[in-house]
Design an enzyme around this catalytic site. Structure first.
Site, PDB file in Angstrom:
ATOM      1  N   ARG A   1      79.092 -29.616  21.229  1.00 49.18           N
ATOM      2  CA  ARG A   1      77.694 -30.714  22.197  1.00 49.18           C
ATOM      3  C   ARG A   1      77.174 -29.642  21.483  1.00 49.18           C
ATOM      4  NH1 ARG A   1      82.029 -30.621  26.038  1.00 49.18           N
ATOM      5  NH2 ARG A   1      81.965 -32.468  26.886  1.00 49.18           N
TER       6      ARG A   1
ATOM      7  N   LYS B   1      81.131 -27.922  29.453  1.00 47.63           N
ATOM      8  CA  LYS B   1      81.331 -28.637  31.176  1.00 47.63           C
ATOM      9  C   LYS B   1      82.079 -27.589  32.066  1.00 47.63           C
ATOM     10  CE  LYS B   1      78.892 -33.111  29.801  1.00 47.63           C
ATOM     11  NZ  LYS B   1      79.394 -34.746  30.178  1.00 47.63           N
TER      12      LYS B   1
ATOM     13  N   HIS C   1      74.265 -35.389  19.355  1.00 45.71           N
ATOM     14  CA  HIS C   1      75.347 -35.970  19.141  1.00 45.71           C
ATOM     15  C   HIS C   1      76.129 -37.024  18.601  1.00 45.71           C
ATOM     16  CE1 HIS C   1      76.933 -34.903  22.849  1.00 45.71           C
ATOM     17  NE2 HIS C   1      77.844 -36.546  23.454  1.00 45.71           N
TER      18      HIS C   1
ATOM     19  N   ARG D   1      78.675 -35.306  16.459  1.00 44.78           N
ATOM     20  CA  ARG D   1      79.837 -35.117  17.749  1.00 44.78           C
ATOM     21  C   ARG D   1      81.305 -36.813  17.648  1.00 44.78           C
ATOM     22  NH1 ARG D   1      81.912 -32.010  21.733  1.00 44.78           N
ATOM     23  NH2 ARG D   1      82.584 -33.686  23.580  1.00 44.78           N
TER      24      ARG D   1
ATOM     25  N   HIS E   1      87.317 -33.631  26.289  1.00 45.64           N
ATOM     26  CA  HIS E   1      86.975 -34.071  27.066  1.00 45.64           C
ATOM     27  C   HIS E   1      88.371 -33.975  28.623  1.00 45.64           C
ATOM     28  CE1 HIS E   1      85.360 -37.997  24.338  1.00 45.64           C
ATOM     29  NE2 HIS E   1      84.626 -37.135  25.053  1.00 45.64           N
TER      30      HIS E   1
ATOM     31  N   TYR F   1      86.015 -44.247  21.437  1.00 45.03           N
ATOM     32  CA  TYR F   1      86.276 -43.870  19.477  1.00 45.03           C
ATOM     33  C   TYR F   1      87.722 -44.802  19.320  1.00 45.03           C
ATOM     34  CZ  TYR F   1      83.416 -40.223  20.262  1.00 45.03           C
ATOM     35  OH  TYR F   1      82.346 -39.419  21.250  1.00 45.03           O
TER      36      TYR F   1
END
Length: 301
Positions: free
Chosen positions: A152, A176, A247, A250, A273, A282
């Site tokens: 990110r 995150k 993004h 990514r 994730h 995806y």
């Protein structure tokens, strides 16, 4: 911690959010304040929009709220998170025998949008920038690293030289929830990182002390806005006319890996994730490869 008493809700809704907040901490064992706050705020915004007590709501209210979010042009990622939060809130009500509802939330058709990705040719064009100035070498290193790892932009600009191991060809980053992960990177990214770090990074410092790897022309940490601005300039110079965002690199990293045989679990770990269902988006993008193969190999295509 959020002060739920200040929320613009009925006393009944405030009381249930207070109990829900305690439930997230003591039963679900969530210990990251930002995650708990996200669940509470999403539930708050939902109840605030409806303007009714939680035990007067139904599935029609949920879809009415999702339609409102669509009209307000919330991104798919924000909406998916809000759907998850609303599901969590109602699951709490049901499991604790507080309010029974026949919960039936599916992502509306208007949110089944796929992430935009660059083709491999577009990525090659974007990365093939002239290398004439220290800024060019910095930009080249940033772009190569981003496409090679799927970081990110916030993770990219927070890196320090200590996060980079050129010998092992890995980068250590914090995503995150400040979760650490280690992502491999290719030889090309390593090559241009080495050049930037050894020959050009010191030129950006200008007498300042800054621990960040990527610096701006003031000798300070590169910002998200600065990176985005540079990316748009580079894309324009390289003849990429479609709008491009950080993004998208990514998304392109993940999609190209999947198209070339990488398994979804590995991609999940590299992207950081928490849930593999997030990575699963995806697989929809990658159906393009299936169609290409069909067109190429089907005898009557």
């Amino acid at each position: 911690m959020l002060d739920i008493k200040t929320f613009k809700l009925s006393d009944k809704n405030k009381e249930i959010l207070e109990k829900y907040n305690t439930y997230l901490i003591t039963v679900k064992f969530l210990n990251i304040e930002s995650t708990i706050n996200s669940y509470i705020l999403d539930a708050y915004k939902y109840l605030e929009y409806l303007g009714k007590d939680y035990d007067k709501t139904d599935n029609d209210d949920i879809y009415r709220y999702l339609t409102y979010l669509d009209k307000e042009k919330y991104s798919i990622y924000s909406v998916v998170r809000k759907i998850s939060s609303i599901k969590s809130f109602y699951t709490y009500l049901i499991n604790e025998d507080i309010y029974k509802i026949n919960l039936d939330i599916e992502r509306p058709k208007f949110y089944k949008k796929l992430p935009k990705v660059l083709t491999i040719d577009e990525v090659d064009k974007l990365l093939d920038i002239p290398l004439d100035t220290p800024f060019d070498y910095r930009n080249k290193a940033m772009l190569e690293l981003m496409y090679a790892t799927g970081l990110r932009v916030s993770e990219l600009i927070d890196l320090t030289p200590l996060n980079i191991d050129l010998d092992k060809q890995i980068v250590r980053c914090y995503g995150k929830g400040n979760k650490e992960r280690i992502v491999p990177m290719g030889k090309i990214a390593c090559k241009y990182l080495k050049i930037y770090m050894e020959e050009y990074r010191s030129l950006f410092l200008k007498g300042y002390i800054c621990d960040n790897l990527f610096l701006n022309n003031h000798g300070k940490k590169m910002t998200r806005q600065g990176f985005f601005k540079n990316l748009k300039i580079i894309a324009n110079k390289q003849g990429i006319t479609d709008e491009i965002t950080p993004h998208m690199l990514r998304h392109s990293f993940a999609t190209h890996l999947l198209n070339n045989g990488a398994d979804l679990r590995s991609i999940q770990m590299m992207l950081g994730h928490e849930n593999i269902s997030t990575t699963g988006i995806y697989t929809n993008v990658s159906t393009d490869k299936i169609k290409d193969n069909y067109d190429l190999y089907y005898p009557e295509g």
